[in-house]
Design an enzyme around this catalytic site. Structure first.
Site, PDB file in Angstrom:
ATOM      1  N   ILE A   1      -3.691   4.494  -7.268  1.00  0.00           N
ATOM      2  CA  ILE A   1      -2.310   4.203  -7.641  1.00  0.00           C
ATOM      3  C   ILE A   1      -1.555   3.599  -6.467  1.00  0.00           C
ATOM      4  O   ILE A   1      -0.735   2.701  -6.631  1.00  0.00           O
ATOM      5  CB  ILE A   1      -1.592   5.498  -8.101  1.00  0.00           C
ATOM      6  CG1 ILE A   1      -2.492   6.310  -9.033  1.00  0.00           C
ATOM      7  CG2 ILE A   1      -0.274   5.171  -8.781  1.00  0.00           C
ATOM      8  CD1 ILE A   1      -2.969   5.564 -10.234  1.00  0.00           C
ATOM      9  N   GLU A   2      -1.824   4.093  -5.269  1.00  0.00           N
ATOM     10  CA  GLU A   2      -1.066   3.674  -4.091  1.00  0.00           C
ATOM     11  C   GLU A   2      -1.417   2.249  -3.657  1.00  0.00           C
ATOM     12  O   GLU A   2      -0.525   1.444  -3.407  1.00  0.00           O
ATOM     13  CB  GLU A   2      -1.338   4.638  -2.921  1.00  0.00           C
ATOM     14  CG  GLU A   2      -0.653   5.985  -3.058  1.00  0.00           C
ATOM     15  CD  GLU A   2       0.848   5.881  -2.807  1.00  0.00           C
ATOM     16  OE1 GLU A   2       1.308   4.837  -2.326  1.00  0.00           O
ATOM     17  OE2 GLU A   2       1.545   6.846  -3.125  1.00  0.00           O
ATOM     18  N   SER A   3      -2.705   1.944  -3.541  1.00  0.00           N
ATOM     19  CA  SER A   3      -3.102   0.694  -2.899  1.00  0.00           C
ATOM     20  C   SER A   3      -4.165  -0.097  -3.651  1.00  0.00           C
ATOM     21  O   SER A   3      -4.593  -1.145  -3.162  1.00  0.00           O
ATOM     22  CB  SER A   3      -3.648   1.000  -1.495  1.00  0.00           C
ATOM     23  OG  SER A   3      -4.808   1.826  -1.593  1.00  0.00           O
TER      24      SER A   3
ATOM     25  N   TYR B   1       4.390   7.221 -11.833  1.00  0.00           N
ATOM     26  CA  TYR B   1       3.367   7.527 -10.840  1.00  0.00           C
ATOM     27  C   TYR B   1       2.386   8.584 -11.350  1.00  0.00           C
ATOM     28  O   TYR B   1       1.169   8.398 -11.273  1.00  0.00           O
ATOM     29  CB  TYR B   1       4.046   7.994  -9.558  1.00  0.00           C
ATOM     30  CG  TYR B   1       3.167   7.982  -8.339  1.00  0.00           C
ATOM     31  CD1 TYR B   1       2.732   6.792  -7.785  1.00  0.00           C
ATOM     32  CD2 TYR B   1       2.772   9.167  -7.740  1.00  0.00           C
ATOM     33  CE1 TYR B   1       1.920   6.780  -6.653  1.00  0.00           C
ATOM     34  CE2 TYR B   1       1.963   9.170  -6.619  1.00  0.00           C
ATOM     35  CZ  TYR B   1       1.550   7.974  -6.080  1.00  0.00           C
ATOM     36  OH  TYR B   1       0.754   7.970  -4.978  1.00  0.00           O
TER      37      TYR B   1
END
Length: 560
Positions: free
Chosen positions: A187-189, A291
């Site tokens: 999800i982040e990168s 998120y």
């Protein structure tokens, strides 16, 4: 000199054993900080507004949800943030994606598979997880984003996960955290170690600069450990542990990881103290709302990719790697040229090095494919010596920093002529600068003068206007009085004589001066024309100009 190269072996292509160790569930019951209330609709109002745009839930579906202990707020819905969808495309710019084997292509057949809600719910329930895998329309939207709209990117990430997940799993297992947290970097990168957000967050786990420094990540001009898969993973685990001590709820921890605990605390406060993620959903920042749903959708997609005809695209990451510890300055080009490994592969395996350089101020890790490790060890002398002067020039570096008279190449001013002036008794840095109409700081810089110390007979470089070169060249033939006259000053000692009181005493041919607060050898020498700071130090057998003390008596002999 024998170099130390430590070789901890890390085989990255092997699936590591996963154990489910429950984290310490001790909750911190501290009061949440008070947040300033903002004008927002109530949760009930939001539910009503959302429900008006959604189909009515059938009674059979609602009964199924209740029977399976699924949150009855099934009608929670929200559009997917366009930024989240677009960010997945950034992964395609990496070297190892551009060189993916073409035979592993996305299968278009039956890509859009219509499934009932009960199928999603049962599949999520079957995933072994310490983290609640809730299901609602928001989660369903993200599942469809992964399984239908961004299929190619998902297959790339699945291929990369074969390299990165064993790293994450080993660290999570060691620290006793749920293995499902390995999906956070998805999800982040999008598993891009060089990902950089608009806000400045960097790396697989998207650490901001301040947070990275707080968790002991090294960040400087050469190294950014936020990009180091191993060190950033340890830092992320520490952060997640700290957040779990505060909230005791993994959904809130995951939300806090994205938007910070301050925003989560505000959402809890504005929701009347509720601590269920779905209760505070509409109180969170817009980019954070999706998120947790995206996290749940990623877990679903990776566990049920075959059911959606999704298959990993093979990446060019090596199956196995070794890590060498290097304690000497090293450039990627030196390694690449000597052992014939592509420099781009070095960059992808070692994304933490910003300038392709291992600084050498301490031991740094260098990850290499297993087949290149022995070549590096056998040829290490050739590697370190390969064009060393070219990559690490020593021309402008001071060999011995303690040598105050060490020469160095200064930058000459443009359109100026160079004059050499020979220091005479009674000269001082400030006086010479005034005679040549230059700044004292420039005179010190041109001649590497420290603490205004100069020697009689020393030649100083001075840069003057080209039109006045002949004029200033004559200063070597002038005496002290003549040079002072160029400034319109006489060599009178009236000013010095007025200061000869209780602090100065005559003894034959010498003057005894008592040091006062604020004095240094240069200011004292100015009181006695014809005397330099070096003369005072030499006469009093003083070698360190910093040893001057208030009340100290100095013997001074005036020069004629």
């Amino acid at each position: 000199m024998r170099r130390k190269i430590y070789i901890p072996v890390l085989l990255l292509g092997t699936t590591l054993a996963c154990s489910t160790i429950k984290p310490n569930a001790t909750q911190n019951k501290q009061e949440m900080p008070v947040a300033t209330e903002s004008v927002l609709p109530t949760i009930d109002t939001v539910y009503k507004e959302t429900a008006e745009n959604e189909p009515v839930i059938e009674s059979d579906t609602l009964a199924f949800l209740k029977l399976n202990n699924v949150d009855v707020r099934y009608d929670l819905n929200d559009i997917i943030n366009p930024n989240f969808s677009n960010n997945l495309d950034s992964l395609l710019h990496l070297w190892y994606i551009e060189h993916t084997d073409s035979q592993y292509s996305t299968k278009k057949l039956n890509s859009n598979i219509a499934l009932s809600d009960s199928v999603y719910i049962n599949r999520l329930k079957a995933v072994p997880s310490l983290i609640d895998l809730s299901f609602n329309k928001i989660v369903e939207n993200y599942i469809k984003l992964y399984s239908e709209k961004r299929r190619s990117q998902v297959e790339y990430m699945m291929g990369l996960s074969e390299y990165y997940f064993p790293i994450f799993e080993a660290i999570l297992d060691k620290e006793g955290l749920p293995q499902e947290l390995k999906y956070l970097p998805i999800i982040e990168s999008a598993l891009n170690p060089k990902a950089l957000s608009r806000a400045g967050a960097s790396g697989l786990w998207q650490f901001m600069y301040g947070t990275g420094k707080m968790y002991k990540l090294n960040i400087n001009s050469f190294v950014d450990e936020r990009r180091d898969p191993i060190k950033s993973s340890y830092a992320a685990v520490k952060y997640l542990k700290d957040m779990y001590k505060v909230y005791g709820n993994w959904h809130l921890v995951i939300a806090a990881y994205n938007c910070g605990p301050g925003n989560v605390n505000k959402a809890i406060r504005r929701s009347g103290g509720k601590r269920n993620y779905w209760d505070i959903y509409y109180r969170l920042p817009r980019e954070t709302r999706g998120y947790v749903p995206a996290f749940i959708a990623a877990i679903y997609t990776f566990n049920y990719h075959k059911e959606h005809n999704l298959y990993p695209k093979k990446s060019n990451f090596p199956i196995a790697c070794d890590t060498l510890m290097i304690d000497e300055t090293l450039h990627f080009d030196q390694v690449s040229k000597v052992i014939n490994i592509p420099k781009e592969q070095l960059r992808d395996l070692n994304p933490q090095y910003r300038a392709d350089i291992l600084p050498g101020d301490k031991a740094y890790s260098l990850k290499l494919p297993l087949e290149f490790t022995s070549k590096f060890i056998d040829l290490q002398d050739s590697i370190f010596s390969y064009k060393k002067d070219y990559y690490f020039s020593q021309k402008d570096k001071v060999v011995n920093p303690r040598d105050r008279y060490q020469r160095f190449a200064h930058v000459a001013p443009k359109n100026k002529a160079k004059v050499y002036y020979k220091v005479k008794p009674g000269d001082a840095v400030g006086l010479i600068a005034s005679w040549f109409h230059v700044r004292t700081s420039d005179l010190r810089y041109w001649n590497n003068i420290r603490r205004n110390l100069i020697k009689v007979g020393q030649k100083l470089v001075v840069y003057v206007p080209k039109s006045k070169l002949a004029y200033y060249s004559n200063f070597n033939q002038m005496n002290f009085v003549q040079k002072q006259a160029t400034l319109g000053k006489s060599a009178s000692t009236k000013k010095s004589a007025t200061n000869i009181t209780s602090t100065q005493k005559y003894d034959g041919s010498y003057i005894y001066y008592t040091v006062r607060r604020g004095d240094n050898f240069w200011t004292i020498a100015k009181k006695f024309p014809g005397v330099s700071n070096y003369d005072i130090m030499k006469l009093n057998n003083i070698k360190d100009a910093r040893s001057l003390k208030v009340g100290q008596k100095l013997r001074i002999k005036r020069k004629s």
